[in-house]
Enzyme design. Structure first.
Site, PDB file in Angstrom:
ATOM      1  N   GLY A 142       0.849  -1.115   0.139  1.00 33.22           N
ATOM      2  CA  GLY A 142      -0.129   0.102   0.030  1.00 33.22           C
ATOM      3  C   GLY A 142       0.799   1.229   0.009  1.00 33.22           C
ATOM      4  CG  ASN A 143      -0.493   4.669  -1.899  1.00 30.86           C
ATOM      5  OD1 ASN A 143       0.548   4.828  -2.688  1.00 30.86           O
ATOM      6  ND2 ASN A 143      -1.728   4.593  -2.102  1.00 30.86           N
ATOM      7  CB  THR A 144       0.395   4.022   4.884  1.00 31.91           C
ATOM      8  OG1 THR A 144      -0.274   5.279   4.090  1.00 31.91           O
ATOM      9  CG2 THR A 144       1.127   4.418   5.996  1.00 31.91           C
ATOM     10  CG  ASP A 175      -6.166  -1.602  -2.830  1.00 33.37           C
ATOM     11  OD1 ASP A 175      -6.347  -1.521  -3.917  1.00 33.37           O
ATOM     12  OD2 ASP A 175      -5.829  -0.868  -1.663  1.00 33.37           O
ATOM     13  NE  ARG A 176     -12.024   0.755  -4.987  1.00 33.15           N
ATOM     14  CZ  ARG A 176     -12.854   1.569  -5.577  1.00 33.15           C
ATOM     15  NH1 ARG A 176     -12.247   2.057  -6.397  1.00 33.15           N
ATOM     16  NH2 ARG A 176     -14.125   1.538  -5.153  1.00 33.15           N
ATOM     17  N   GLY A 199      -8.151  -0.200  -8.131  1.00 36.20           N
ATOM     18  CA  GLY A 199      -7.001  -0.678  -7.462  1.00 36.20           C
ATOM     19  C   GLY A 199      -6.991  -2.219  -7.323  1.00 36.20           C
ATOM     20  CB  THR A 245      -7.850  23.351  20.639  1.00 38.53           C
ATOM     21  OG1 THR A 245      -7.749  24.719  20.722  1.00 38.53           O
ATOM     22  CG2 THR A 245      -7.362  23.023  18.961  1.00 38.53           C
TER      23      THR A 245
END
Length: 299
Positions: A36-38, A135-136, A133, A210
């Site tokens: 994957g990208n990460t 993976d999909r 993709g 915050t």
């Protein structure tokens, strides 16, 4: 290897096993690689059983030597090595690393099956199949074979994808949204004073500081995004199949799928972080072995 069961949906999940078969197909030790990208995620299947999973950071410019060193190191964490691997199955969204893995498989003399629109045994009913993709497609295959159809796979990773499988098992498209962590990183990087916060659902939507406000907007907001898209997609798949929306299976996967906020999504049948790896094992058995996996569904 067993997915997490959500009691309110009465999930039944298959225990995936390879069938016995003769010929060149060899299921003794399959290395499944999801690039994957990460992250690069690996799964080691021994005779069809998922024995171990490992995850490492993706380095998109890694050479074949560097990728081989990484994979070998991950294997050794589970007392294995490339010498033990009989075959490799891969899905990748990083073309340079796909090529590197092909080089590794060639010099190690290991059979490599790469998931593509041409190798995944699914009908793909979208306008541009080549853009989907890998993976999909692998997720859709796993969902259809393990959980049944029609189905939605929500994959929470760098991007969040919602992949749709029709009643006849065809991949029919879906939706893509920026991933939750990607949104948080962009918020912290592009503002002067907003901090990076813990991925924890707040007790209330109205934040009193915050950090609470960011957690509300990101976590609760992302839950609303996922809930809304799943409900709408579920309705469309149900209408196309002529069934009640409750008959459409919903499976969560990806690195964030086991997070508490994901567990709180409505109408989920299964949380299975290893769905993609299982899909690669199924692909390897069906394409390499010429027959489907035996899915021993418990009663």
């Amino acid at each position: 290897m067993v997915a997490q069961t959500l009691p309110h949906r009465g999930l039944i999940l298959a225990d995936v096993r390879f069938p016995s078969c003769d010929g060149p197909y060899d299921p003794r030790m399959l290395l499944a690689v999801d690039i994957g990208n990460t992250n690069v995620t690996t799964g080691l299947f021994r005779n069809g059983a998922l024995a171990a999973t490992r995850r490492a950071t993706t380095h998109a410019r890694a050479s074949a030597d560097e990728l081989e060193h990484l994979l070998d190191a991950l294997l050794r964490l589970d007392d294995a090595s490339f010498a033990d691997v009989s075959a490799i199955a891969c899905c990748s969204v990083v073309p340079a690393l796909t090529a590197a893995l092909e080089t590794i498989a060639g010099r190690r003399e290991r059979a490599l099956l790469v998931a593509t629109t041409g190798t995944v045994p699914l009908a793909i009913r979208v306008d541009r199949p080549a853009e989907v993709g890998a993976d999909r497609l692998v997720n859709a295959l796993a969902a259809a074979r393990i959980h049944g159809t029609p189905a939605i796979v929500a994959d929470f990773g760098t991007a969040t994808t919602f992949d749709c499988v029709a009643a006849d098992g065809a991949f029919v498209g879906g939706a893509i949204a920026p991933g939750l962590e990607l949104g948080l990183e962009a918020l912290a990087a592009r503002t002067a004073k907003l901090p990076r916060v813990e991925l924890r659902a707040p007790d209330r939507a109205i934040g009193r500081d915050t950090v609470g406000a960011i957690q509300s907007g990101t976590i609760l907001g992302y839950q609303a995004l996922a809930d809304g898209l799943i409900a709408r997609i579920r309705g469309e798949l149900a209408d196309a199949s002529g069934i009640d929306p409750g008959g459409v299976r919903v499976i969560l996967t990806g690195g964030l799928s086991a997070a508490p906020w994901a567990r709180a999504l409505a109408g989920v049948d299964a949380i299975d972080p290893e769905l993609t790896l299982k899909g690669l094992a199924i692909l390897h058995a069906e394409v390499g072995g010429g027959q489907p996996l035996e899915l021993g569904l418990p009663t």
